[in-house]
Design a protein around this motif. Structure first.
Motif, PDB file in Angstrom:
ATOM      1  N   GLU A   1      43.756  26.809  48.790  1.00  0.00           N
ATOM      2  CA  GLU A   1      42.807  26.920  47.568  1.00  0.00           C
ATOM      3  C   GLU A   1      41.713  27.931  47.833  1.00  0.00           C
ATOM      4  O   GLU A   1      41.292  27.875  48.893  1.00  0.00           O
ATOM      5  CB  GLU A   1      42.087  25.768  47.094  1.00  0.00           C
ATOM      6  CG  GLU A   1      43.307  24.736  46.529  1.00  0.00           C
ATOM      7  CD  GLU A   1      42.515  23.730  45.558  1.00  0.00           C
ATOM      8  OE1 GLU A   1      41.366  23.962  45.058  1.00  0.00           O
ATOM      9  OE2 GLU A   1      42.953  22.443  45.643  1.00  0.00           O
TER      10      GLU A   1
ATOM     11  N   ASP B   1      38.462  30.589  46.032  1.00  0.00           N
ATOM     12  CA  ASP B   1      37.534  30.518  44.854  1.00  0.00           C
ATOM     13  C   ASP B   1      38.260  30.350  43.556  1.00  0.00           C
ATOM     14  O   ASP B   1      37.719  29.678  42.605  1.00  0.00           O
ATOM     15  CB  ASP B   1      36.417  31.481  45.159  1.00  0.00           C
ATOM     16  CG  ASP B   1      35.602  31.360  46.081  1.00  0.00           C
ATOM     17  OD1 ASP B   1      35.337  30.343  46.668  1.00  0.00           O
ATOM     18  OD2 ASP B   1      34.910  32.478  46.635  1.00  0.00           O
ATOM     19  N   ARG B   2      39.312  31.154  43.403  1.00  0.00           N
ATOM     20  CA  ARG B   2      39.701  31.469  41.879  1.00  0.00           C
ATOM     21  C   ARG B   2      41.042  31.264  41.991  1.00  0.00           C
ATOM     22  O   ARG B   2      41.616  30.894  40.747  1.00  0.00           O
ATOM     23  CB  ARG B   2      39.638  32.995  41.713  1.00  0.00           C
ATOM     24  CG  ARG B   2      38.273  33.475  41.576  1.00  0.00           C
ATOM     25  CD  ARG B   2      37.993  34.770  41.147  1.00  0.00           C
ATOM     26  NE  ARG B   2      38.789  35.685  42.287  1.00  0.00           N
ATOM     27  CZ  ARG B   2      38.974  37.081  41.997  1.00  0.00           C
ATOM     28  NH1 ARG B   2      38.752  37.586  40.778  1.00  0.00           N
ATOM     29  NH2 ARG B   2      39.719  37.763  42.892  1.00  0.00           N
TER      30      ARG B   2
ATOM     31  N   LEU C   1      46.094  30.756  38.935  1.00  0.00           N
ATOM     32  CA  LEU C   1      44.754  31.162  38.714  1.00  0.00           C
ATOM     33  C   LEU C   1      44.098  29.790  38.334  1.00  0.00           C
ATOM     34  O   LEU C   1      44.719  29.121  37.123  1.00  0.00           O
ATOM     35  CB  LEU C   1      44.706  32.261  37.413  1.00  0.00           C
ATOM     36  CG  LEU C   1      43.438  32.752  37.193  1.00  0.00           C
ATOM     37  CD1 LEU C   1      42.984  33.624  38.263  1.00  0.00           C
ATOM     38  CD2 LEU C   1      43.686  33.809  35.813  1.00  0.00           C
ATOM     39  N   LYS C   2      43.031  29.372  38.901  1.00  0.00           N
ATOM     40  CA  LYS C   2      42.683  28.160  38.632  1.00  0.00           C
ATOM     41  C   LYS C   2      41.956  28.128  37.158  1.00  0.00           C
ATOM     42  O   LYS C   2      42.081  27.107  36.434  1.00  0.00           O
ATOM     43  CB  LYS C   2      41.311  27.784  39.708  1.00  0.00           C
ATOM     44  CG  LYS C   2      41.756  27.220  40.855  1.00  0.00           C
ATOM     45  CD  LYS C   2      40.393  27.082  41.845  1.00  0.00           C
ATOM     46  CE  LYS C   2      40.808  26.763  43.161  1.00  0.00           C
ATOM     47  NZ  LYS C   2      39.495  26.507  43.918  1.00  0.00           N
ATOM     48  N   ALA C   3      41.131  28.978  36.809  1.00  0.00           N
ATOM     49  CA  ALA C   3      40.741  28.818  35.519  1.00  0.00           C
ATOM     50  C   ALA C   3      41.572  28.901  34.202  1.00  0.00           C
ATOM     51  O   ALA C   3      41.127  28.200  33.267  1.00  0.00           O
ATOM     52  CB  ALA C   3      39.709  30.418  35.357  1.00  0.00           C
ATOM     53  N   GLU C   4      42.796  29.274  34.431  1.00  0.00           N
ATOM     54  CA  GLU C   4      43.780  29.394  33.493  1.00  0.00           C
ATOM     55  C   GLU C   4      44.822  28.251  33.534  1.00  0.00           C
ATOM     56  O   GLU C   4      45.471  27.973  32.861  1.00  0.00           O
ATOM     57  CB  GLU C   4      44.359  30.573  33.337  1.00  0.00           C
ATOM     58  CG  GLU C   4      43.425  31.436  32.669  1.00  0.00           C
ATOM     59  CD  GLU C   4      44.102  32.816  32.307  1.00  0.00           C
ATOM     60  OE1 GLU C   4      45.349  33.238  32.218  1.00  0.00           O
ATOM     61  OE2 GLU C   4      43.129  34.080  32.522  1.00  0.00           O
TER      62      GLU C   4
ATOM     63  N   HIS D   1      47.326  41.185  35.510  1.00  0.00           N
ATOM     64  CA  HIS D   1      46.443  40.351  36.277  1.00  0.00           C
ATOM     65  C   HIS D   1      46.045  41.301  37.711  1.00  0.00           C
ATOM     66  O   HIS D   1      45.406  40.857  38.475  1.00  0.00           O
ATOM     67  CB  HIS D   1      46.795  39.136  36.941  1.00  0.00           C
ATOM     68  CG  HIS D   1      46.915  38.167  35.934  1.00  0.00           C
ATOM     69  ND1 HIS D   1      45.825  37.504  35.106  1.00  0.00           N
ATOM     70  CD2 HIS D   1      48.036  37.513  35.115  1.00  0.00           C
ATOM     71  CE1 HIS D   1      46.387  36.619  34.306  1.00  0.00           C
ATOM     72  NE2 HIS D   1      47.520  36.629  34.132  1.00  0.00           N
TER      73      HIS D   1
ATOM     74  N   ASN E   1      42.241  42.842  39.583  1.00  0.00           N
ATOM     75  CA  ASN E   1      41.185  41.835  39.802  1.00  0.00           C
ATOM     76  C   ASN E   1      40.777  41.440  41.149  1.00  0.00           C
ATOM     77  O   ASN E   1      39.936  40.248  41.111  1.00  0.00           O
ATOM     78  CB  ASN E   1      41.499  40.823  38.869  1.00  0.00           C
ATOM     79  CG  ASN E   1      41.441  41.174  37.396  1.00  0.00           C
ATOM     80  OD1 ASN E   1      40.524  41.634  36.886  1.00  0.00           O
ATOM     81  ND2 ASN E   1      42.590  40.945  36.867  1.00  0.00           N
TER      82      ASN E   1
ATOM     83  N   TYR F   1      42.873  39.464  42.693  1.00  0.00           N
ATOM     84  CA  TYR F   1      43.765  38.407  42.992  1.00  0.00           C
ATOM     85  C   TYR F   1      44.815  38.599  44.152  1.00  0.00           C
ATOM     86  O   TYR F   1      44.837  37.464  45.013  1.00  0.00           O
ATOM     87  CB  TYR F   1      44.662  37.943  41.751  1.00  0.00           C
ATOM     88  CG  TYR F   1      43.672  37.455  40.564  1.00  0.00           C
ATOM     89  CD1 TYR F   1      42.662  36.719  40.829  1.00  0.00           C
ATOM     90  CD2 TYR F   1      43.793  38.002  39.384  1.00  0.00           C
ATOM     91  CE1 TYR F   1      41.806  36.528  39.790  1.00  0.00           C
ATOM     92  CE2 TYR F   1      43.074  37.747  38.223  1.00  0.00           C
ATOM     93  CZ  TYR F   1      41.970  37.040  38.412  1.00  0.00           C
ATOM     94  OH  TYR F   1      41.169  36.494  37.419  1.00  0.00           O
TER      95      TYR F   1
END
Length: 189
Positions: free
Chosen positions: A9, A11-12, A77-80, A110, A113, A115
């Protein structure tokens, strides 16, 4: 090491093993135009659910030390809560350590960014600190500027420029080779 699940894991992102629920996301980020040679060369499965499942299923249980050919991990992608690409590696055991190659691909939507940098950094850290890699290298064509610039951001150095080393549909192409040693990685991180 072999008994620890691969789940990294940041941050994102979550870099982890393939799960059946990832098939639709993999199909989505794998889409490319026939003229997108870099993406086409790095998507090793046909763009069907069956092919994705067949290609990715061995990755779900392969141990890092068994990655003689390749072990791919999805990048979520954690947020999605969805998969946007993958990173992977191979491993060659030499005495009590390993060396090998890493690579990555993100869906076009993506890119840009950070990533890929975040996922590749997490993978390198895992390989050096937990698996016991001595050296990691990566290869790309000189015209894939985004890829070799990422290698440089990771602290890898260009070790070679192979002339007309790799054959693809378009003919013979050059390749750059970048690498970083475990002690170099530890100094930076």
């Amino acid at each position: 090491m072999a008994d620890k699940p691969i789940r990294i894991e940041t941050d994102r992102l979550i870099v982890r093993r393939f799960e059946q629920r990832d098939v639709a996301d993999i199909l989505e980020y794998s889409q490319h135009k026939p003229s997108d040679e870099h993406r086409r060369r790095n998507v090793d499965w046909e763009l069907t659910e069956e092919s994705v499942h067949e290609w990715w299923m061995p990755m779900a249980t392969m141990k890092p030390e068994e990655a003689i050919n390749w072990l791919s991990l999805v990048v979520e992608l954690k947020a999605e809560g969805r998969v946007i690409g993958n990173v992977g590696f191979n491993a060659k055991r030499i005495d009590n350590s390993f060396q090998g190659q890493i690579g990555w691909i993100l869906g076009k939507a993506h890119e840009g960014n950070g990533y890929a940098t975040e996922a590749a950094t997490a993978l390198l850290d895992y390989l050096f600190r937990l698996v016991g890699f001595h050296r990691v290298y990566s290869m790309t064509s000189p015209d894939n500027r985004r890829s070799w610039q990422l290698m440089e951001r990771l602290g890898m150095r260009r070790e070679a420029h192979f002339v007309k080393n790799c054959y693809h549909d378009a003919g013979w192409t050059d390749e750059y080779v970048y690498a970083v040693l475990a002690e170099e990685w530890a100094e930076r991180h």
